[in-house]
Design an enzyme around this catalytic site. Structure first.
Site, PDB file in Angstrom:
ATOM      1  N   HIS A 147       0.861  -1.184   0.000  1.00  0.00           N
ATOM      2  CA  HIS A 147       0.000   0.000   0.000  1.00  0.00           C
ATOM      3  C   HIS A 147       0.896   1.231   0.000  1.00  0.00           C
ATOM      4  O   HIS A 147       2.031   1.195   0.495  1.00  0.00           O
ATOM      5  CB  HIS A 147      -0.862  -0.045   1.268  1.00  0.00           C
ATOM      6  CG  HIS A 147      -1.935   0.987   1.351  1.00  0.00           C
ATOM      7  ND1 HIS A 147      -1.676   2.305   1.672  1.00  0.00           N
ATOM      8  CD2 HIS A 147      -3.283   0.894   1.192  1.00  0.00           C
ATOM      9  CE1 HIS A 147      -2.829   2.978   1.711  1.00  0.00           C
ATOM     10  NE2 HIS A 147      -3.804   2.151   1.420  1.00  0.00           N
ATOM     11  N   ASP A 198       2.814  -4.687   8.191  1.00  0.00           N
ATOM     12  CA  ASP A 198       1.551  -3.983   8.001  1.00  0.00           C
ATOM     13  C   ASP A 198       0.432  -5.018   8.063  1.00  0.00           C
ATOM     14  O   ASP A 198       0.267  -5.831   7.155  1.00  0.00           O
ATOM     15  CB  ASP A 198       1.580  -3.270   6.644  1.00  0.00           C
ATOM     16  CG  ASP A 198       0.256  -2.617   6.268  1.00  0.00           C
ATOM     17  OD1 ASP A 198      -0.745  -2.812   6.989  1.00  0.00           O
ATOM     18  OD2 ASP A 198       0.224  -1.930   5.228  1.00  0.00           O
ATOM     19  N   GLN A 253      -4.747  -5.518   6.641  1.00  0.00           N
ATOM     20  CA  GLN A 253      -5.656  -6.425   5.951  1.00  0.00           C
ATOM     21  C   GLN A 253      -5.653  -7.838   6.520  1.00  0.00           C
ATOM     22  O   GLN A 253      -6.360  -8.705   6.010  1.00  0.00           O
ATOM     23  CB  GLN A 253      -5.294  -6.482   4.461  1.00  0.00           C
ATOM     24  CG  GLN A 253      -5.458  -5.175   3.727  1.00  0.00           C
ATOM     25  CD  GLN A 253      -6.896  -4.702   3.637  1.00  0.00           C
ATOM     26  OE1 GLN A 253      -7.828  -5.490   3.717  1.00  0.00           O
ATOM     27  NE2 GLN A 253      -7.085  -3.396   3.478  1.00  0.00           N
ATOM     28  N   LYS A 292     -10.717  -1.520  10.080  1.00  0.00           N
ATOM     29  CA  LYS A 292     -10.625  -2.718   9.239  1.00  0.00           C
ATOM     30  C   LYS A 292     -11.042  -3.973  10.002  1.00  0.00           C
ATOM     31  O   LYS A 292     -11.164  -5.046   9.412  1.00  0.00           O
ATOM     32  CB  LYS A 292      -9.193  -2.905   8.738  1.00  0.00           C
ATOM     33  CG  LYS A 292      -8.582  -1.708   8.034  1.00  0.00           C
ATOM     34  CD  LYS A 292      -9.055  -1.561   6.612  1.00  0.00           C
ATOM     35  CE  LYS A 292      -8.340  -0.372   5.969  1.00  0.00           C
ATOM     36  NZ  LYS A 292      -8.179  -0.489   4.547  1.00  0.00           N
ATOM     37  N   CYS A 343      -4.849   2.579  -3.683  1.00  0.00           N
ATOM     38  CA  CYS A 343      -3.626   3.089  -3.043  1.00  0.00           C
ATOM     39  C   CYS A 343      -2.507   2.060  -3.124  1.00  0.00           C
ATOM     40  O   CYS A 343      -1.737   1.868  -2.167  1.00  0.00           O
ATOM     41  CB  CYS A 343      -3.888   3.485  -1.591  1.00  0.00           C
ATOM     42  SG  CYS A 343      -5.022   4.864  -1.410  1.00  0.00           S
TER      43      CYS A 343
END
Length: 532
Positions: free
Chosen positions: A245, A322, A325, A348, A486
């Site tokens: 991202h 990260d 997700q 999220k 993104c």
């Protein structure tokens, strides 16, 4: 267009259409073309992609799977087999029983009472009961029931979380930590209680390793501006992957430009998987930091996080993961991963917007200088010198997002009551069903066909822009993302600027997929020429 939606103007009963596959897909290579690197970026070798983006060979193919026909559909969750006993459960390594390591030997939780969609007497995951927990799923959009397939952008909120936020403002609202009154004590207990919940959710060693931030983006920037400015020097190297991202690209680009360091990019294959041997070649004694996504927001690829972290640590590099997700789809154990930092966003994972988490190993956090200065993060201030608190307070200057931190704690409580492993199992099979159905739509090319994926189905439809497809679906009440997500570099790796991106959560059903597929077939079949 109505005839294309199975000849019905109203949505069929969810239970009558809930079909689940029992085997996951396999994939064949898709098309791709390498993006041009910036002068400071080194990108590993990439295989030559096929020439025809829309050839039959580039479409996703499936292994033979046993799928019930529509008239045999039943609610998978009412017949879900009992999982292994908790005494035998293990997530320590990749098992041969499944290509998804987080699905191996899943344990079904036992609850007292039938909270949040669970009927404790039967130990079942009831998707229809769960859907009733989410009031927005009753919305009507353009005359159609809302089908929410934009979960990678943000997830919807259960009534449990909405009520917790309301309760905070009605009965607990106060600033925290120093108030000499009852409401300050209530607010502080609620805020720090949520920190403890996050710590347990991630299996951190201590709640002191949990820093509240606005979201994943702020967490990454905090590490870049604090640890990065302190430790990155000219000639050092930072390694990321092509899956990232923009929030996990731009801060490191900025840091490299400022410090004279180099940004290296690990390539992916035509299925969207990180090429581990090429990644290994990028690691050296000059590597100071590796930063990568556990799950790609644009493709859904699950990266081999533990292996990549181990490889980076062998050369002495620190690692940031990260998890924006991943946390809503799979179990995350930061001690098992052994990452140095882990970041995610509350919205999220069915929590409020404007709140997120930075996990960091305690010794690292306490060695990092504060990023912002102000109240709450100091022990003592004179005009000559300031002494800072230890983590996490040293990174939480000013009045934080107290209510939404409390709401995040409620969201995590909700997810844990359902069981993250049950969620993983359900979504894994729903993804298989959706992949199978979408792959049979004429002219549709799935982008990102890694064998290990979570929740994302990115595609293009031949002859139509992603934006046009998204607009048509919107008019049918189907919410998807259409654009570059993104994540422009990874889409350009596949010769694209935009895709349509349906993305799944545990409240989605096969009925949602059926309506999406019917709408796409109608578009491609020319039965919706008035819409396109």
């Amino acid at each position: 267009m109505e005839e294309g939606l199975r000849g019905a103007s109203s949505r069929p009963d969810v239970e009558s259409l809930t079909c689940i596959a029992n085997e996951i897909f396999s994939s064949s290579p898709g098309a791709g073309s390498a993006a041009v690197a910036s002068p400071i970026v080194k990108i590993g070798a990439v295989p030559t992609p096929p020439a025809d983006q829309f050839s039959a060979e580039s479409a996703l193919t499936l292994s033979p799977v046993s799928l019930p026909f529509e008239d045999e559909c039943h609610d998978f969750l009412t017949v879900m087999p009992k999982a292994a006993d908790s005494s035998t459960a293990s997530l320590a390594g990749v098992s041969s029983g499944s290509s998804f390591y987080f699905l191996d030997e899943i344990t079904m939780p036992r609850l007292n009472g039938s909270a949040v969609g669970f009927a404790s007497a039967h130990e079942v995951f009831d998707v229809n009961a769960i859907r009733r927990d989410f009031p927005i799923l009753k919305e009507v959009v353009h005359g159609h029931p809302l089908i929410w397939l934009d979960n990678a952008a943000t997830t919807q909120k259960p009534q449990f979380v909405i009520d917790r936020l309301s309760h905070f403002y009605r009965y607990e609202n106060s600033n925290i930590h120093r108030g000499a009154h009852e409401l300050a004590a209530r607010a502080t207990d609620a805020y720090e209680g949520s920190r403890n919940q996050v710590s347990r959710f991630l299996n951190a060693s201590s709640a002191n390793e949990i820093v509240f931030v606005r979201g994943t983006t702020e967490g990454i920037n905090l590490v870049a501006q604090s640890w990065g400015r302190q430790n990155i020097e000219q000639g050092d190297e930072i390694v990321i992957t092509w899956l990232e991202h923009h929030a996990n690209i731009v801060p490191w680009q900025q840091l490299c430009h400022e410090k004279g360091a180099k940004l290296l990019v690990a390539p992916v294959d035509d299925n969207g998987q990180v090429l581990l041997e090429e990644y290994r070649k990028l690691l050296s004694v000059r590597t100071k930091l590796v930063a990568f996504s556990q799950v790609s927001n644009a493709l859904g690829t699950i990266t081999p996080a533990r292996q990549m972290i181990e490889m980076a640590h062998l050369v002495g590099a620190r690692v940031l993961v990260d998890g924006a997700q991943s946390v809503s789809h799979m179990r995350v154990d930061v001690r098992q991963l052994n990452c140095d930092w882990f970041v995610f966003s509350g919205h999220k994972v069915f929590g409020p917007t404007g709140i997120g988490v930075l996990f960091g190993k305690a010794e690292l956090l306490n060695a990092m200088p504060p990023w912002q200065g102000g109240g709450n993060m100091i022990q003592d201030v004179t005009f000559e010198k300031t002494t800072y608190h230890a983590a996490p307070a040293r990174f939480e200057a000013g009045t934080g997002n107290i209510a939404d931190a409390v709401g995040l704690g409620a969201a995590i409580d909700y997810v844990q009551r359902i069981g993250i492993d049950n969620i993983s199992r359900y979504e894994h099979q729903l993804l298989a069903y959706a992949t199978r159905e979408l792959s049979e739509v004429p002219g549709l090319r799935l982008v990102g066909t890694a064998p290990e994926k979570a929740g994302v189905l990115s595609f293009v439809l031949k002859g139509l822009s992603a934006e046009k497809v998204g607009a048509v679906l919107n008019r049918k009440g189907i919410a998807v993302r259409a654009g570059h997500h993104c994540a422009q570099p990874i889409l350009r790796r596949f010769g694209l600027e935009t895709t349509v991106r349906p993305s799944l959560a545990f409240y989605n059903t096969c009925a949602d997929i059926d309506f999406l597929v019917a709408a796409l077939r109608s578009i491609q079949g020319g039965r919706a020429s008035d819409d396109v």
